[in-house]
Design an enzyme around this catalytic site. Structure first.
Site, PDB file in Angstrom:
ATOM      1  N   ASP A   1      -1.863  -1.140  -3.753  1.00  0.00           N
ATOM      2  CA  ASP A   1      -2.171  -0.402  -4.976  1.00  0.00           C
ATOM      3  C   ASP A   1      -1.041  -0.544  -5.997  1.00  0.00           C
ATOM      4  O   ASP A   1      -0.002  -1.149  -5.714  1.00  0.00           O
ATOM      5  CB  ASP A   1      -2.454   1.076  -4.647  1.00  0.00           C
ATOM      6  CG  ASP A   1      -1.402   1.653  -3.726  1.00  0.00           C
ATOM      7  OD1 ASP A   1      -0.210   1.385  -3.974  1.00  0.00           O
ATOM      8  OD2 ASP A   1      -1.758   2.354  -2.744  1.00  0.00           O
TER       9      ASP A   1
ATOM     10  N   ASP B   1      -4.061   3.874   2.804  1.00  0.00           N
ATOM     11  CA  ASP B   1      -5.499   3.627   2.991  1.00  0.00           C
ATOM     12  C   ASP B   1      -5.777   2.178   3.396  1.00  0.00           C
ATOM     13  O   ASP B   1      -6.933   1.762   3.485  1.00  0.00           O
ATOM     14  CB  ASP B   1      -6.306   4.016   1.742  1.00  0.00           C
ATOM     15  CG  ASP B   1      -5.983   3.141   0.547  1.00  0.00           C
ATOM     16  OD1 ASP B   1      -5.078   2.277   0.650  1.00  0.00           O
ATOM     17  OD2 ASP B   1      -6.636   3.305  -0.507  1.00  0.00           O
TER      18      ASP B   1
ATOM     19  N   ASP C   1      -5.535 -10.426 -15.496  1.00  0.00           N
ATOM     20  CA  ASP C   1      -6.510 -11.442 -15.134  1.00  0.00           C
ATOM     21  C   ASP C   1      -7.837 -11.086 -15.806  1.00  0.00           C
ATOM     22  O   ASP C   1      -8.488 -10.109 -15.442  1.00  0.00           O
ATOM     23  CB  ASP C   1      -6.663 -11.430 -13.598  1.00  0.00           C
ATOM     24  CG  ASP C   1      -7.148 -12.744 -13.049  1.00  0.00           C
ATOM     25  OD1 ASP C   1      -7.944 -13.401 -13.739  1.00  0.00           O
ATOM     26  OD2 ASP C   1      -6.754 -13.085 -11.915  1.00  0.00           O
TER      27      ASP C   1
ATOM     28  N   ASP D   1      -9.846 -16.297 -16.140  1.00  0.00           N
ATOM     29  CA  ASP D   1     -10.597 -16.779 -14.983  1.00  0.00           C
ATOM     30  C   ASP D   1     -11.662 -17.789 -15.417  1.00  0.00           C
ATOM     31  O   ASP D   1     -12.385 -17.540 -16.398  1.00  0.00           O
ATOM     32  CB  ASP D   1     -11.274 -15.546 -14.349  1.00  0.00           C
ATOM     33  CG  ASP D   1     -11.858 -15.820 -12.994  1.00  0.00           C
ATOM     34  OD1 ASP D   1     -11.095 -16.128 -12.077  1.00  0.00           O
ATOM     35  OD2 ASP D   1     -13.094 -15.703 -12.851  1.00  0.00           O
TER      36      ASP D   1
ATOM     37  N   ASP E   1       0.851  -1.193   0.000  1.00  0.00           N
ATOM     38  CA  ASP E   1       0.000   0.000   0.000  1.00  0.00           C
ATOM     39  C   ASP E   1       0.887   1.244   0.000  1.00  0.00           C
ATOM     40  O   ASP E   1       1.653   1.447   0.935  1.00  0.00           O
ATOM     41  CB  ASP E   1      -0.891  -0.047   1.254  1.00  0.00           C
ATOM     42  CG  ASP E   1      -1.707   1.227   1.424  1.00  0.00           C
ATOM     43  OD1 ASP E   1      -1.913   1.935   0.419  1.00  0.00           O
ATOM     44  OD2 ASP E   1      -2.136   1.485   2.563  1.00  0.00           O
TER      45      ASP E   1
ATOM     46  N   HIS F   1      -4.560 -17.180  -4.847  1.00  0.00           N
ATOM     47  CA  HIS F   1      -5.370 -16.376  -3.937  1.00  0.00           C
ATOM     48  C   HIS F   1      -6.635 -17.100  -3.469  1.00  0.00           C
ATOM     49  O   HIS F   1      -7.381 -16.562  -2.664  1.00  0.00           O
ATOM     50  CB  HIS F   1      -5.738 -15.067  -4.634  1.00  0.00           C
ATOM     51  CG  HIS F   1      -6.579 -15.322  -5.858  1.00  0.00           C
ATOM     52  ND1 HIS F   1      -6.083 -15.960  -6.968  1.00  0.00           N
ATOM     53  CD2 HIS F   1      -7.878 -15.072  -6.133  1.00  0.00           C
ATOM     54  CE1 HIS F   1      -7.037 -16.076  -7.874  1.00  0.00           C
ATOM     55  NE2 HIS F   1      -8.144 -15.545  -7.394  1.00  0.00           N
ATOM     56  N   ASP F   2      -6.907 -18.277  -4.013  1.00  0.00           N
ATOM     57  CA  ASP F   2      -8.097 -19.033  -3.622  1.00  0.00           C
ATOM     58  C   ASP F   2      -7.756 -20.220  -2.728  1.00  0.00           C
ATOM     59  O   ASP F   2      -8.658 -20.924  -2.281  1.00  0.00           O
ATOM     60  CB  ASP F   2      -8.803 -19.595  -4.871  1.00  0.00           C
ATOM     61  CG  ASP F   2      -9.331 -18.514  -5.787  1.00  0.00           C
ATOM     62  OD1 ASP F   2      -9.717 -17.445  -5.286  1.00  0.00           O
ATOM     63  OD2 ASP F   2      -9.358 -18.740  -7.018  1.00  0.00           O
TER      64      ASP F   2
ATOM     65  N   GLU G   1      -7.508 -20.813 -16.463  1.00  0.00           N
ATOM     66  CA  GLU G   1      -7.898 -21.455 -15.210  1.00  0.00           C
ATOM     67  C   GLU G   1      -9.002 -22.457 -15.536  1.00  0.00           C
ATOM     68  O   GLU G   1     -10.082 -22.083 -15.988  1.00  0.00           O
ATOM     69  CB  GLU G   1      -8.434 -20.435 -14.193  1.00  0.00           C
ATOM     70  CG  GLU G   1      -8.699 -21.085 -12.844  1.00  0.00           C
ATOM     71  CD  GLU G   1      -9.650 -20.308 -11.931  1.00  0.00           C
ATOM     72  OE1 GLU G   1      -9.618 -20.531 -10.724  1.00  0.00           O
ATOM     73  OE2 GLU G   1     -10.445 -19.486 -12.436  1.00  0.00           O
TER      74      GLU G   1
END
Ligand code: GLC
Length: 541
Positions: free
Chosen positions: A30, A26, A99, A200, A22, A316-317, A242
């Site tokens: 990013d 915030d 992605d 995806d 970051d 990430h899953d 994927e």
């Protein structure tokens, strides 16, 4: 200019932008944050970044619900930041892979807002609708994130189809105009200079809800070949699909070496091995090493010369691999993280590192009040309602919840792990004080430096790319040993998957073979492995 099939020698690093770095305090990662870490990635030795979605999105599913495919979500930055990222990465020979979430959009995408207005609207047919017959759902299909796969829209008196959340209406790939829009979007990004795409749930785009078919619809490969021709064909980009449903047969189509579909498949057969067959991912079963070998052997041998694999344990899953099939105790975390990397990096395919994997980051054991993932929260509510025991539900969440992988990247031992100066959107894992990039950078025996060494080795010897794979111990429940036979070299990989000591290796390693990497500092013994010990040997034939 990259050489043809450059991605066969490449290592890809996956960034989950919300949790990477970051820059503005915030609490949300990013694009500027990513730019500030490009030197770190260059030093790691990776060739491309798979960037999880940074497009405009209401974030119902953390960006996998896109409301504008050609704009950047303000929480990540703007188009100028994105262009700068592409440029600065390129200067370090790192490409950016976007992605593409093309199976569904957000329900706040202007197409869907229009589509809901009336059946005659041009955009209505961009989505998948079925008529309302006496208030009955069109059928009993369920959505991946819980509840029915159909949601009613009174304005048009119809139900729309969504394989994921209500906020993720499925796009209708049977509509040629929709497909053309999607190709325009991809070409927009190709012109911006990205080096490829990750697609995806791409095996689900040709859905046939009337036949209750989600993956591998009859038109799937026609659509993919059309997309290929109209977008990235002949442009030397890397493309990865994927494909949860892939078998080795369909993978030969998805990753056909003739270049008609994608460069490679990203399939999950190995990942599904510690789940009770036929049940949900939350229903846990122990991993059997011989089963893992069977699956790996199949993919390594059947795709040889006929397709291309992705090599991964994490994304990430998925939960963190060191907490899953390694051992995340203080005693064995590092050694088991290195062992898991070794077994994968000797195989044929393109390795993927999911952010933090190179540090041996672990699962997070979050309280339910700290969880953010829509899938986890929906499952929690659903199972409690069905009367499941709350402790069992939390055991499943700790083992499998997607937030495990999404806790912020651990950069150093300062507050919030150096990820943000603000309040992080998802709790930082408490172990950042002793698991972080700054410490690992200078520790020669760290997981990070081990990854750097493995990546260098893969670039040095062609056998990693071309060698024929042979499982040397298919029935051994503790030791995984395989060979890759190349023209000049043979690579042998030997790994102890247990925390037991003195585990016998029932193969003989020729004296002339050189130990090229191992996860213990001292040489050890060819014949008896220490806990999670891994060894790679190279021989000249
Ligand atoms: C893919 C993504 C996952 C997302 C889902 C729906 O499996 O990896 O994060 O929730 O598709 O887009």
């Amino acid at each position: 200019m990259r050489k043809t099939d450059w991605w066969k020698d490449a290592v890809i690093y996956q960034i989950y932008p919300k949790s990477f770095c970051d820059s503005d305090g915030d609490g949300i990662g990013d694009i500027k944050g990513i730019i500030s870490k490009l030197d770190y990635l260059e030093k790691l030795g990776i060739d491309a970044i798979w960037l999880c979605p940074i497009f405009k999105s209401p974030q119902a599913d953390n960006g996998y619900d896109i409301s504008d495919y050609t704009d950047i979500d303000p929480m990540f930055g703007d188009m100028a930041d994105m262009e700068k990222l592409i440029k600065e990465a390129k200067e370090r020979n790192i490409g950016i892979i976007l992605d593409m979430v093309l199976n569904h959009s957000s329900d706040e995408h202007p197409w869907f807002k229009e589509a809901k207005k009336s059946r005659d609207n041009k955009f209505h047919d961009y989505y998948v609708w079925r008529d309302n017959k006496d208030g009955q759902l069109p059928n009993d299909m369920r959505a991946t994130f819980g509840g029915p796969a159909w949601t009613y829209v009174p304005e048009v008196d119809r139900f729309y189809f969504h394989q994921f959340a209500i906020a993720q209406p499925d796009l209708n790939w049977d509509n040629p105009e929709l497909r053309e829009e999607l190709y325009r979007i991809m070409n927009f990004w190709i012109e911006k200079g990205v080096c490829g795409f990750r697609f995806d749930v791409i095996d689900q785009v040709a859905k046939e809800p009337d036949n209750k078919v989600t993956a591998n619809g009859a038109n799937l490969h026609d659509y993919l070949r059309e997309m290929n021709l109209k977008t990235f064909h002949g442009k030397n980009l890397v493309t990865v699909g994927e494909t949860w449903s892939a078998t080795t047969d369909t993978a030969k189509l998805f990753s056909n070496p003739d270049g008609s579909e994608f460069s490679m498949v990203f399939q999950f057969e190995h990942i599904l091995l510690d789940q009770i067959p036929g049940k949900e991912k939350w229903d846990l079963a122990p991993l059997k090493l011989t089963e893992l070998k069977k699956v790996m052997n199949k993919w390594q041998t059947e795709l040889y010369g006929k397709g291309w694999n992705s090599l991964f344990w994490n994304n990430h899953d998925l939960p963190r691999i060191v907490s899953r099939w390694g051992n995340d105790s203080d005693e064995f975390r590092e050694v088991s993280a290195k062992m898991l990397a070794t077994i994968l990096y000797g195989m044929q395919g393109t390795p993927y590192i999911y952010q933090g994997e190179e540090l041996g980051m672990t699962n997070a054991d979050l309280d339910i009040k700290d969880c953010k993932d829509i899938e986890t929260l929906n499952m929690y509510a659903e199972r409690l309602e069905k009367g499941y025991d709350v402790e069992d539900v939390m055991t499943s969440i700790h083992a499998r919840g997607r937030d495990n992988a999404r806790t912020p990247m651990q950069w150093n031992d300062t507050e919030n792990s150096g990820f943000t100066t603000g309040e992080p959107w998802l709790k930082v894992n408490d172990n950042y004080k002793h698991i972080n990039a700054l410490d690992e950078d200078v520790d020669q025996n760290s997981v990070l430096n081990y990854y750097r060494a493995l990546i260098k080795l893969r670039k040095k010897y062609d056998v990693f790319k071309d060698g024929r794979y042979v499982d040397l111990l298919p029935t051994d429940e503790r030791v995984y040993a395989y060979e890759r036979k190349g023209e000049k070299y043979t690579l042998t990989v030997v790994c102890n998957f247990t925390k037991e000591n003195d585990v016998p290796v029932n193969i003989s390693i020729p004296d002339k073979d050189k130990l090229i990497i191992s996860n213990y500092c001292d040489a050890g013994d060819d014949k008896l492995l220490r806990p999670f010990e891994s060894r790679m040997y190279m021989s000249i034939m």
